[in-house]
Design a protein around this motif. Structure first.
Motif, PDB file in Angstrom:
ATOM      1  N   UNK A 131       3.070 109.086 -28.046  1.00 27.29           N
ATOM      2  CA  UNK A 131       2.683 107.512 -28.362  1.00 27.29           C
ATOM      3  C   UNK A 131       1.927 106.980 -26.846  1.00 27.29           C
ATOM      4  N   UNK A 132       2.507 107.016 -25.923  1.00 31.85           N
ATOM      5  CA  UNK A 132       1.917 106.700 -24.501  1.00 31.85           C
ATOM      6  C   UNK A 132       0.565 107.304 -24.339  1.00 31.85           C
ATOM      7  N   UNK A 133       0.187 108.350 -24.851  1.00 29.24           N
ATOM      8  CA  UNK A 133      -1.085 109.120 -24.614  1.00 29.24           C
ATOM      9  C   UNK A 133      -2.226 108.277 -25.458  1.00 29.24           C
ATOM     10  N   UNK A 134      -1.506 108.336 -26.625  1.00 24.93           N
ATOM     11  CA  UNK A 134      -2.441 107.648 -27.811  1.00 24.93           C
ATOM     12  C   UNK A 134      -2.849 106.346 -27.539  1.00 24.93           C
ATOM     13  N   UNK A 137      -5.342 106.602 -24.459  1.00 23.68           N
ATOM     14  CA  UNK A 137      -6.557 106.981 -24.727  1.00 23.68           C
ATOM     15  C   UNK A 137      -6.985 105.779 -25.559  1.00 23.68           C
ATOM     16  N   UNK A 138      -6.552 105.271 -26.390  1.00 23.92           N
ATOM     17  CA  UNK A 138      -7.069 104.129 -27.033  1.00 23.92           C
ATOM     18  C   UNK A 138      -7.649 102.937 -25.970  1.00 23.92           C
ATOM     19  N   UNK A 139      -6.857 102.740 -25.087  1.00 23.56           N
ATOM     20  CA  UNK A 139      -7.027 101.599 -23.984  1.00 23.56           C
ATOM     21  C   UNK A 139      -8.245 102.094 -23.383  1.00 23.56           C
ATOM     22  N   UNK A 140      -8.191 103.606 -22.794  1.00 19.38           N
ATOM     23  CA  UNK A 140      -9.419 103.971 -22.323  1.00 19.38           C
ATOM     24  C   UNK A 140     -10.856 103.976 -22.971  1.00 19.38           C
ATOM     25  N   UNK A 141     -10.696 104.153 -24.276  1.00 12.22           N
ATOM     26  CA  UNK A 141     -11.805 104.076 -25.129  1.00 12.22           C
ATOM     27  C   UNK A 141     -12.271 102.703 -25.217  1.00 12.22           C
ATOM     28  N   UNK A 142     -11.469 101.535 -25.299  1.00  9.55           N
ATOM     29  CA  UNK A 142     -11.775 100.314 -25.478  1.00  9.55           C
ATOM     30  C   UNK A 142     -12.304  99.861 -24.069  1.00  9.55           C
ATOM     31  N   UNK A 143     -11.837 100.400 -22.840  1.00  9.72           N
ATOM     32  CA  UNK A 143     -12.275  99.907 -21.463  1.00  9.72           C
ATOM     33  C   UNK A 143     -13.637 100.246 -21.299  1.00  9.72           C
ATOM     34  N   UNK A 144     -13.782 101.852 -21.846  1.00  5.80           N
ATOM     35  CA  UNK A 144     -15.111 102.406 -21.434  1.00  5.80           C
ATOM     36  C   UNK A 144     -16.263 101.327 -22.128  1.00  5.80           C
ATOM     37  N   UNK A 145     -15.858 101.268 -23.690  1.00  3.37           N
ATOM     38  CA  UNK A 145     -16.929 100.303 -24.476  1.00  3.37           C
ATOM     39  C   UNK A 145     -17.117  99.288 -23.965  1.00  3.37           C
ATOM     40  N   UNK A 146     -16.235  98.380 -23.325  1.00  2.00           N
ATOM     41  CA  UNK A 146     -16.392  96.995 -22.908  1.00  2.00           C
ATOM     42  C   UNK A 146     -17.097  97.293 -21.501  1.00  2.00           C
ATOM     43  N   UNK A 176      -8.146 114.856 -20.158  1.00  2.00           N
ATOM     44  CA  UNK A 176      -7.307 115.722 -21.135  1.00  2.00           C
ATOM     45  C   UNK A 176      -8.305 116.203 -22.254  1.00  2.00           C
ATOM     46  N   UNK A 177      -8.155 117.300 -23.139  1.00  2.00           N
ATOM     47  CA  UNK A 177      -8.630 117.552 -24.270  1.00  2.00           C
ATOM     48  C   UNK A 177      -8.435 116.335 -25.433  1.00  2.00           C
ATOM     49  N   UNK A 178      -7.501 115.908 -25.440  1.00  4.58           N
ATOM     50  CA  UNK A 178      -7.119 114.717 -26.524  1.00  4.58           C
ATOM     51  C   UNK A 178      -8.262 113.587 -26.180  1.00  4.58           C
ATOM     52  N   UNK A 179      -8.341 113.385 -24.897  1.00  2.00           N
ATOM     53  CA  UNK A 179      -9.192 112.062 -24.769  1.00  2.00           C
ATOM     54  C   UNK A 179     -10.701 112.598 -24.980  1.00  2.00           C
ATOM     55  N   UNK A 180     -10.899 113.752 -24.579  1.00  4.32           N
ATOM     56  CA  UNK A 180     -12.118 114.261 -24.570  1.00  4.32           C
ATOM     57  C   UNK A 180     -12.677 114.473 -26.286  1.00  4.32           C
ATOM     58  N   UNK A 181     -11.706 114.613 -27.158  1.00  7.36           N
ATOM     59  CA  UNK A 181     -11.843 114.633 -28.669  1.00  7.36           C
ATOM     60  C   UNK A 181     -11.977 113.315 -29.151  1.00  7.36           C
ATOM     61  N   UNK A 182     -11.183 112.366 -28.599  1.00  4.00           N
ATOM     62  CA  UNK A 182     -11.008 110.887 -29.444  1.00  4.00           C
ATOM     63  C   UNK A 182     -12.007 110.008 -28.855  1.00  4.00           C
ATOM     64  N   UNK A 185     -18.075 108.535 -28.420  1.00  3.60           N
ATOM     65  CA  UNK A 185     -18.555 107.932 -29.613  1.00  3.60           C
ATOM     66  C   UNK A 185     -20.266 107.904 -29.590  1.00  3.60           C
ATOM     67  N   UNK A 186     -20.873 107.266 -30.727  1.00  5.54           N
ATOM     68  CA  UNK A 186     -22.242 107.587 -30.756  1.00  5.54           C
ATOM     69  C   UNK A 186     -22.878 106.792 -29.580  1.00  5.54           C
ATOM     70  N   UNK A 187     -22.475 105.800 -29.232  1.00  2.36           N
ATOM     71  CA  UNK A 187     -22.815 105.198 -27.906  1.00  2.36           C
ATOM     72  C   UNK A 187     -22.787 105.790 -26.707  1.00  2.36           C
ATOM     73  N   UNK A 188     -21.454 106.362 -26.575  1.00  2.00           N
ATOM     74  CA  UNK A 188     -21.069 106.993 -25.244  1.00  2.00           C
ATOM     75  C   UNK A 188     -20.465 108.259 -25.659  1.00  2.00           C
ATOM     76  N   UNK A 189     -21.502 109.308 -25.944  1.00  2.00           N
ATOM     77  CA  UNK A 189     -21.091 110.673 -26.272  1.00  2.00           C
ATOM     78  C   UNK A 189     -20.268 111.600 -25.234  1.00  2.00           C
ATOM     79  N   UNK A 190     -20.745 111.225 -23.917  1.00  2.00           N
ATOM     80  CA  UNK A 190     -20.023 111.978 -22.919  1.00  2.00           C
ATOM     81  C   UNK A 190     -18.694 112.230 -22.648  1.00  2.00           C
ATOM     82  N   UNK A 191     -18.198 112.998 -21.874  1.00  4.78           N
ATOM     83  CA  UNK A 191     -16.914 113.007 -21.587  1.00  4.78           C
ATOM     84  C   UNK A 191     -16.173 111.856 -21.113  1.00  4.78           C
TER      85      UNK A 191
END
Length: 837
Positions: A131-134, A137-146, A176-182, A185-191
């Motif tokens: 749950x923590x990782x999820x 990772x969701x927070x990381x994705x949101x932070x990178x997008x913002x 982690x591989x989980x973050x690399x998979x999740x 996105x199309x706007x930020x395709x890199x690791x």
């Protein structure tokens, strides 16, 4: 089933009696004396020994059998008791088996429950971690997008906030591989890590450009804003490099004004280059004072010292080296040093080998109208040896000492301000970087271009520097000693060693030589003195003060040794040699009575008295100078606390010169006394007691009382002998000379008295004469005259005692009454024998 209690076990307890011993039942047999095999020398002796040994063996066997027979009933009884305990032991074993079967089933159930609980805990932990990782990772994705959106819109405050959120996520999650998979996105395709790094690089470039643009436009608020953002997005080191480059540019601006001053023709000012160096240090101190709190507040304590100060010090070293080079070139320092090193002193050699034949020659050049204290003389060209100009050398030394002093102030400022210790500065500050930012979020940077040092917090207020918390940043735990590593500091120290020490040594020696060359006595004032006294100590005071002003412990250590040697060899020994040379010159005239002897005696007396006074006052002046230059407040102002004890010890080492003055003074006073006064003391004593007899009756006593020959003759002879010294000697020298005279006079006086004979009235007259002489001498000096006459007074005391008392009783009674005898019992007996009854 009933389990028996403790009473069942103890009811059958059997007490075993101890085995009987032979000692208890039979008397102890003595071991027979067996023969020593090494001493058997015959067959019959061997046979007898074997027979005795066999008999002894048989007796031991019989004794052992007897012991077994006696113990057999006890052993049988013990076996019966042990056999009676067997049923009880069997009962206990059966009860233990029943308990084991009952508890076995409960233990197996508990084991199964424990294993199931552990499995449930492990599953819960894994679920929580997932749950923590999820969430992360969701927070990381949101932070990178913002973050990408904020960077695109150049909203740097929002970009910084989202970047900090992304950086706060565990690096293991970000990579982690989980973050690399999740996350991609199309706007930020890199690791994620790659995306975050690229966005941070974009921010670094933007922050750097904005900071440089703001500083160029002198927009303090905007510069402060971007300066604070560097460490928040993980570019602390890069932010310090940008800030260091900016700070160096400010020093370079100061360097342009210094360069203009170097070529402005203002070097005629004797301290021009020292002032330039001072302005450079003050500018740097101002920058450090204004910017160190800001840098340490936003980047962590100690980061200014490690990230910004090296660049500032490099610029300082570069500009300082340029000032020092210009100083050496403009002041022709190298040429002056070569002249100093090539100079050959002649004054001391002249004092050693020349033999002055007149009074004026003993004191130097006649017609002196000025002093080297004023840096010039009316007759300075008279017999002046060629060489460097002392005034020019003094200016170079003063300016170099000022440079060293300014470097010392700057060095102490750096060490106190940039120290990593807890006591490096004052003020209470927040403990964490977040607290710092919260407390000072709206504070703008200081005026970057301000060069004045009117603020209270400058070099003089370095004690108020903020502390550096070494625990906040472990890599900053070891402070950098910028002063020690500074190239400018090393250049200043080298200049002190290669330039200052040899030139200061020359200046002191040359000044003393010049002072002796134009030395002139002052025999009008009382006591006699000489110009050498003021001239020499004026120079010594200047040199010691200049040495102290360098604030260099190494220079002070070396120069105190040099000053001590020079004062001993070029001042004290020269004075001593002048007196010795004069004596050798006129000693021939002293052997023949007449006008030549009187003139030679007057000349020697005047020269000796003058220089003896010089030595006496010199010891006082030396003590006063050392007290002034070595004062605790001066040391505290010029040296670091860790150096003050050693600096004080260096200054105090010069106090040996005071003892050197006094020892030389004592030696030369003894010399003068031996040549002029000591030979006349015997004549004084003989003249005083000429035709004097103490074999007096009533008529002779009355005549002696009226004539008072002893007192009048002694006073006349004493005044005739010492009137040349009274008033022209210093008080200390006159007292010393008078003490020598009394010490030389009293022993023959005592011998003369012991060769006389006394009647009762004669002893009384002798006591009066002695008291009159002691009273006269007491008025001549502040010395304890009466103590010196103690033996003669005790002789008079013994002479005036009644003759009926035994010498032993007399001696002991006097001791009992408080008299401290200086005469021995034999001497008392001898004095008693002088009385004529």
């Amino acid at each position: 089933m009933t389990i028996s209690g403790p009473s069942d076990a103890t009811s059958s307890k059997v007490t075993l009696s101890p085995l009987p011993t032979k000692e208890a039942n039979a008397p102890t047999k003595q071991t027979p004396a067996l023969a020593d095999p090494s001493k058997l020398t015959s067959r019959s002796a061997v046979v007898q020994a074997l027979s005795d040994l066999s008999s002894y063996s048989a007796s031991l066997d019989d004794e052992l059998v007897s012991l077994f027979e006696e113990s057999e009933p006890v052993v049988t009884d013990a076996r019966r008791s042990i056999a009676a305990l067997a049923p009880q032991v069997q009962l206990i074993q059966e009860e233990a088996d029943v308990l084991d079967r009952r508890l076995q089933s409960s233990a197996s159930v508990a084991k199964r429950i424990s294993e199931r609980v552990r499995l449930l805990d492990e599953e819960r932990k894994r679920i929580a971690l997932a749950t923590e990782w999820a969430v992360r990772v969701a927070e990381l994705k949101s932070s990178l997008s913002l973050l990408a959106s904020a960077v695109e819109h150049r909203d740097w405050d929002m970009a910084t906030m989202h970047c900090r959120r992304a950086l706060a996520i565990d690096p293991a999650i970000r990579s982690s591989q989980f973050a690399a998979a999740v996350v991609p996105s199309t706007d930020l395709p890199e690791l994620p890590e790659t995306t975050l790094l690229e966005l941070r690089k974009t921010m670094l470039t933007a922050f750097t450009d904005a900071f440089i643009r703001s500083t160029q436009n002198k927009d303090e608020k905007e510069a402060s804003r971007f300066f604070k953002l560097f460490p928040q997005v993980g570019w602390k080191k890069e932010g310090l490099e940008v800030y260091s480059s900016f700070a160096r540019s400010m020093v370079r601006e100061k360097g342009r004004s210094i360069t203009d001053s170097l070529g402005s023709g203002k070097a005629q000012n004797p301290t021009h280059f020292a002032l330039l160096l001072t302005s450079l240090f003050e500018h740097l101190a101002s920058l450090i004072d204004m910017h160190q709190p800001v840098v340490d507040r936003h980047y962590g304590l100690g980061n200014f010292s490690h990230g910004v100060m090296p660049g500032l010090q490099d610029e300082c070293d570069r500009l300082g080296h340029r000032i020092m080079d210009s100083w050496r070139e403009d002041r022709s320092v190298r040429r002056r040093l070569d002249e100093v090193q090539a100079y050959r002193f002649t004054g001391a050699a002249t004092a050693k080998h020349t033999q002055p034949s007149t009074f004026k020659a003993s004191f130097g050049v006649p017609g002196r109208t000025a002093s080297p204290a004023a840096e010039s003389t009316a007759n300075s060209s008279f017999d002046e040896p060629s060489g460097p100009d002392g005034r020019e050398v003094s200016k170079i030394l003063t300016e170099l000492a000022a440079m060293s002093s300014r470097w010392g102030y700057y060095r102490r400022f750096l060490q106190s301000r940039l120290s990593s210790g807890p006591d490096a500065g004052g003020g209470n500050r927040p403990k964490t970087l977040e607290d710092e930012r919260a407390a000072q979020a709206d504070e703008a940077l200081k005026d970057f271009r301000r060069t004045s040092v009117d603020r209270r917090s400058s070099i003089a207020s370095s004690a108020n520097a903020p502390p550096i918390d070494a625990e906040q940043d472990e890599e900053l735990a070891d402070s950098i000693d910028h002063a020690t590593q500074s190239k400018l500091g090393q250049e200043v120290l080298e200049s002190m060693s290669t330039l200052y020490i040899p030139m200061e040594t020359w200046f002191l020696r040359n000044s003393l030589e010049k002072a002796f060359r134009i030395d002139q006595p002052d025999t009008i004032s009382r006591p006699y003195t000489s110009s050498i006294l003021d001239d020499a100590f004026y120079v010594i005071r200047i040199v010691l003060a200049r040495i102290m002003s360098t604030s260099s412990l190494a220079t002070l250590t070396e120069m105190t040794r040099v000053v001590k040697t020079i004062v001993e060899e070029d001042y004290i020994e020269v004075i001593v040699r002048k007196m010795e040379t004069l004596w050798r010159t006129i000693s021939g005239s002293m052997t023949v009575d007449g006008p030549r002897k009187d003139a030679a005696s007057r000349e020697m007396r005047t020269v000796f008295i003058t220089y003896l006074n010089v030595l006496d006052v010199s010891s006082t002046y030396m003590s006063r100078v050392l007290l002034e230059v070595g004062h605790e407040s001066s040391l505290a102002r010029l040296f670091e606390p860790s150096e003050q004890d050693e600096a004080s010890a260096c200054v105090q080492s010069l106090s040996s010169l005071v003892q050197r003055f006094r020892s030389s003074l004592r030696t030369e006073i003894e010399h003068l006394f031996t040549q002029l006064t000591a030979p006349r003391l015997r004549a004084l004593l003989m003249d005083t007691y000429r035709d004097v007899s103490y074999m007096l009756d009533d008529e002779a006593y009355s005549s002696a009382e009226s004539r008072d020959l002893v007192r009048r003759r002694f006073v006349k002879s004493w005044d005739l002998l010492f009137h040349h010294f009274r008033g022209v000697f210093t008080d200390a020298n006159f007292n010393t000379y008078l003490s020598m005279a009394l010490d030389a006079l009293l022993k023959p006086w005592e011998g003369m008295v012991l060769g006389m004979r006394f009647t009762e009235l004669g002893a009384l007259k002798f006591d009066k004469d002695l008291r009159a002489v002691v009273g006269f001498l007491t008025d001549q000096t502040s010395l304890p005259i009466r103590d010196k006459f103690t033996r003669l007074q005790q002789v008079s005391y013994v002479l005036n005692l009644d003759g009926g008392e035994d010498e032993g009783d007399l001696y002991q009674n006097a001791v009992a009454s408080g008299i401290s005898w200086r005469l021995s019992m034999a001497e008392v007996r001898s004095v008693r024998g002088l009385r004529v009854t």
